[in-house]
Motif scaffolding. Structure first.
Motif, PDB file in Angstrom:
ATOM      1  N   GLU A 176      63.084 -82.673 -58.013  1.00  0.00           N
ATOM      2  CA  GLU A 176      62.819 -82.000 -56.736  1.00  0.00           C
ATOM      3  C   GLU A 176      63.492 -82.637 -55.519  1.00  0.00           C
ATOM      4  O   GLU A 176      64.018 -81.914 -54.658  1.00  0.00           O
ATOM      5  CB  GLU A 176      61.312 -81.901 -56.507  1.00  0.00           C
ATOM      6  CG  GLU A 176      60.957 -81.082 -55.290  1.00  0.00           C
ATOM      7  CD  GLU A 176      59.476 -80.951 -55.106  1.00  0.00           C
ATOM      8  OE1 GLU A 176      59.077 -79.969 -54.474  1.00  0.00           O
ATOM      9  OE2 GLU A 176      58.712 -81.813 -55.574  1.00  0.00           O
ATOM     10  N   TRP A 219      58.153 -75.244 -69.494  1.00  0.00           N
ATOM     11  CA  TRP A 219      57.851 -75.573 -68.110  1.00  0.00           C
ATOM     12  C   TRP A 219      58.152 -77.045 -67.902  1.00  0.00           C
ATOM     13  O   TRP A 219      57.765 -77.887 -68.707  1.00  0.00           O
ATOM     14  CB  TRP A 219      56.381 -75.287 -67.834  1.00  0.00           C
ATOM     15  CG  TRP A 219      55.983 -75.385 -66.405  1.00  0.00           C
ATOM     16  CD1 TRP A 219      55.277 -76.391 -65.835  1.00  0.00           C
ATOM     17  CD2 TRP A 219      56.244 -74.454 -65.363  1.00  0.00           C
ATOM     18  NE1 TRP A 219      55.084 -76.146 -64.506  1.00  0.00           N
ATOM     19  CE2 TRP A 219      55.666 -74.962 -64.187  1.00  0.00           C
ATOM     20  CE3 TRP A 219      56.920 -73.235 -65.309  1.00  0.00           C
ATOM     21  CZ2 TRP A 219      55.746 -74.302 -62.970  1.00  0.00           C
ATOM     22  CZ3 TRP A 219      56.999 -72.574 -64.100  1.00  0.00           C
ATOM     23  CH2 TRP A 219      56.414 -73.102 -62.947  1.00  0.00           C
ATOM     24  N   TRP A 247      59.768 -82.854 -62.954  1.00  0.00           N
ATOM     25  CA  TRP A 247      59.917 -82.130 -61.703  1.00  0.00           C
ATOM     26  C   TRP A 247      59.982 -83.105 -60.532  1.00  0.00           C
ATOM     27  O   TRP A 247      60.762 -82.934 -59.596  1.00  0.00           O
ATOM     28  CB  TRP A 247      58.789 -81.123 -61.511  1.00  0.00           C
ATOM     29  CG  TRP A 247      58.926 -80.363 -60.240  1.00  0.00           C
ATOM     30  CD1 TRP A 247      58.094 -80.401 -59.167  1.00  0.00           C
ATOM     31  CD2 TRP A 247      59.981 -79.466 -59.881  1.00  0.00           C
ATOM     32  NE1 TRP A 247      58.564 -79.590 -58.169  1.00  0.00           N
ATOM     33  CE2 TRP A 247      59.726 -79.002 -58.586  1.00  0.00           C
ATOM     34  CE3 TRP A 247      61.121 -79.018 -60.534  1.00  0.00           C
ATOM     35  CZ2 TRP A 247      60.554 -78.114 -57.921  1.00  0.00           C
ATOM     36  CZ3 TRP A 247      61.949 -78.133 -59.868  1.00  0.00           C
ATOM     37  CH2 TRP A 247      61.666 -77.685 -58.589  1.00  0.00           C
ATOM     38  N   LYS A 287      66.927 -78.189 -49.027  1.00  0.00           N
ATOM     39  CA  LYS A 287      65.765 -77.734 -48.268  1.00  0.00           C
ATOM     40  C   LYS A 287      66.245 -77.218 -46.911  1.00  0.00           C
ATOM     41  O   LYS A 287      67.270 -77.637 -46.399  1.00  0.00           O
ATOM     42  CB  LYS A 287      64.785 -78.880 -48.062  1.00  0.00           C
ATOM     43  CG  LYS A 287      64.215 -79.405 -49.371  1.00  0.00           C
ATOM     44  CD  LYS A 287      62.990 -80.219 -49.143  1.00  0.00           C
ATOM     45  CE  LYS A 287      62.342 -80.783 -50.364  1.00  0.00           C
ATOM     46  NZ  LYS A 287      62.728 -80.436 -51.642  1.00  0.00           N
ATOM     47  N   ARG A 298      65.594 -66.017 -48.586  1.00  0.00           N
ATOM     48  CA  ARG A 298      64.402 -66.824 -48.851  1.00  0.00           C
ATOM     49  C   ARG A 298      64.460 -67.376 -50.263  1.00  0.00           C
ATOM     50  O   ARG A 298      64.816 -66.678 -51.206  1.00  0.00           O
ATOM     51  CB  ARG A 298      63.166 -65.947 -48.685  1.00  0.00           C
ATOM     52  CG  ARG A 298      61.867 -66.729 -48.703  1.00  0.00           C
ATOM     53  CD  ARG A 298      60.699 -65.825 -48.355  1.00  0.00           C
ATOM     54  NE  ARG A 298      60.508 -64.833 -49.398  1.00  0.00           N
ATOM     55  CZ  ARG A 298      59.488 -64.850 -50.258  1.00  0.00           C
ATOM     56  NH1 ARG A 298      58.576 -65.759 -50.167  1.00  0.00           N
ATOM     57  NH2 ARG A 298      59.395 -63.930 -51.188  1.00  0.00           N
ATOM     58  N   ARG A 299      64.140 -68.642 -50.430  1.00  0.00           N
ATOM     59  CA  ARG A 299      64.192 -69.289 -51.745  1.00  0.00           C
ATOM     60  C   ARG A 299      63.019 -68.841 -52.598  1.00  0.00           C
ATOM     61  O   ARG A 299      61.933 -68.582 -52.100  1.00  0.00           O
ATOM     62  CB  ARG A 299      64.170 -70.804 -51.592  1.00  0.00           C
ATOM     63  CG  ARG A 299      65.433 -71.328 -50.921  1.00  0.00           C
ATOM     64  CD  ARG A 299      65.447 -72.812 -50.865  1.00  0.00           C
ATOM     65  NE  ARG A 299      65.531 -73.434 -52.173  1.00  0.00           N
ATOM     66  CZ  ARG A 299      66.663 -73.649 -52.835  1.00  0.00           C
ATOM     67  NH1 ARG A 299      67.803 -73.270 -52.292  1.00  0.00           N
ATOM     68  NH2 ARG A 299      66.664 -74.236 -53.995  1.00  0.00           N
ATOM     69  N   VAL A 300      63.270 -68.779 -53.886  1.00  0.00           N
ATOM     70  CA  VAL A 300      62.211 -68.468 -54.844  1.00  0.00           C
ATOM     71  C   VAL A 300      61.641 -69.787 -55.352  1.00  0.00           C
ATOM     72  O   VAL A 300      62.076 -70.865 -54.960  1.00  0.00           O
ATOM     73  CB  VAL A 300      62.750 -67.615 -56.012  1.00  0.00           C
ATOM     74  CG1 VAL A 300      63.219 -66.267 -55.500  1.00  0.00           C
ATOM     75  CG2 VAL A 300      63.869 -68.318 -56.734  1.00  0.00           C
ATOM     76  N   ASN A 301      60.695 -69.714 -56.244  1.00  0.00           N
ATOM     77  CA  ASN A 301      60.070 -70.904 -56.817  1.00  0.00           C
ATOM     78  C   ASN A 301      61.118 -71.674 -57.633  1.00  0.00           C
ATOM     79  O   ASN A 301      61.500 -71.264 -58.718  1.00  0.00           O
ATOM     80  CB  ASN A 301      58.894 -70.469 -57.690  1.00  0.00           C
ATOM     81  CG  ASN A 301      58.138 -71.633 -58.267  1.00  0.00           C
ATOM     82  OD1 ASN A 301      58.676 -72.705 -58.502  1.00  0.00           O
ATOM     83  ND2 ASN A 301      56.860 -71.406 -58.507  1.00  0.00           N
ATOM     84  N   ASP A 302      61.590 -72.799 -57.097  1.00  0.00           N
ATOM     85  CA  ASP A 302      62.649 -73.571 -57.748  1.00  0.00           C
ATOM     86  C   ASP A 302      62.230 -74.059 -59.132  1.00  0.00           C
ATOM     87  O   ASP A 302      63.024 -74.031 -60.068  1.00  0.00           O
ATOM     88  CB  ASP A 302      63.036 -74.779 -56.891  1.00  0.00           C
ATOM     89  CG  ASP A 302      63.812 -74.403 -55.646  1.00  0.00           C
ATOM     90  OD1 ASP A 302      64.546 -73.398 -55.693  1.00  0.00           O
ATOM     91  OD2 ASP A 302      63.692 -75.112 -54.639  1.00  0.00           O
ATOM     92  N   ARG A 303      60.992 -74.497 -59.260  1.00  0.00           N
ATOM     93  CA  ARG A 303      60.532 -75.016 -60.555  1.00  0.00           C
ATOM     94  C   ARG A 303      60.556 -73.918 -61.619  1.00  0.00           C
ATOM     95  O   ARG A 303      60.966 -74.151 -62.752  1.00  0.00           O
ATOM     96  CB  ARG A 303      59.129 -75.588 -60.409  1.00  0.00           C
ATOM     97  CG  ARG A 303      58.657 -76.340 -61.630  1.00  0.00           C
ATOM     98  CD  ARG A 303      57.334 -77.001 -61.361  1.00  0.00           C
ATOM     99  NE  ARG A 303      56.933 -77.845 -62.470  1.00  0.00           N
ATOM    100  CZ  ARG A 303      55.864 -78.611 -62.455  1.00  0.00           C
ATOM    101  NH1 ARG A 303      55.100 -78.665 -61.382  1.00  0.00           N
ATOM    102  NH2 ARG A 303      55.554 -79.340 -63.502  1.00  0.00           N
ATOM    103  N   ARG A 304      60.165 -72.746 -61.229  1.00  0.00           N
ATOM    104  CA  ARG A 304      60.170 -71.615 -62.174  1.00  0.00           C
ATOM    105  C   ARG A 304      61.602 -71.254 -62.577  1.00  0.00           C
ATOM    106  O   ARG A 304      61.878 -71.010 -63.753  1.00  0.00           O
ATOM    107  CB  ARG A 304      59.485 -70.417 -61.529  1.00  0.00           C
ATOM    108  CG  ARG A 304      59.408 -69.227 -62.419  1.00  0.00           C
ATOM    109  CD  ARG A 304      58.647 -68.108 -61.756  1.00  0.00           C
ATOM    110  NE  ARG A 304      58.639 -66.952 -62.621  1.00  0.00           N
ATOM    111  CZ  ARG A 304      58.574 -65.722 -62.209  1.00  0.00           C
ATOM    112  NH1 ARG A 304      58.477 -65.447 -60.930  1.00  0.00           N
ATOM    113  NH2 ARG A 304      58.589 -64.727 -63.065  1.00  0.00           N
TER     114      ARG A 304
END
Length: 54
Positions: free
Chosen positions: A16, A6, A12, A21, A27-33
């Motif tokens: 980020e 992680w 991050w 944006k 629809r965007r998913v969790n970018d960090r994941r």
């Protein structure tokens, strides 16, 4: 069981601001994941075809 990699809050925070944006389309998913998953795949040299769906 594999240890999930992680991104730290510090890493991050650096990454980020460079992500897109407010774009049209799906629809965007969790970018960090997602980015953490890509880093995991690269570090473990796992084959992309072995990734779980979804």
């Amino acid at each position: 069981m594999f240890r999930f990699i992680w991104l730290s809050d510090q890493r991050w925070g650096q990454l980020e601001p460079h992500l897109p944006k407010n774009q049209l389309g799906a629809r965007r998913v969790n970018d960090r994941r997602m980015i953490s998953g890509i880093i995991y795949m690269l570090r473990t040299r796992c084959r992309w075809c072995d990734c779980p769906a979804g």
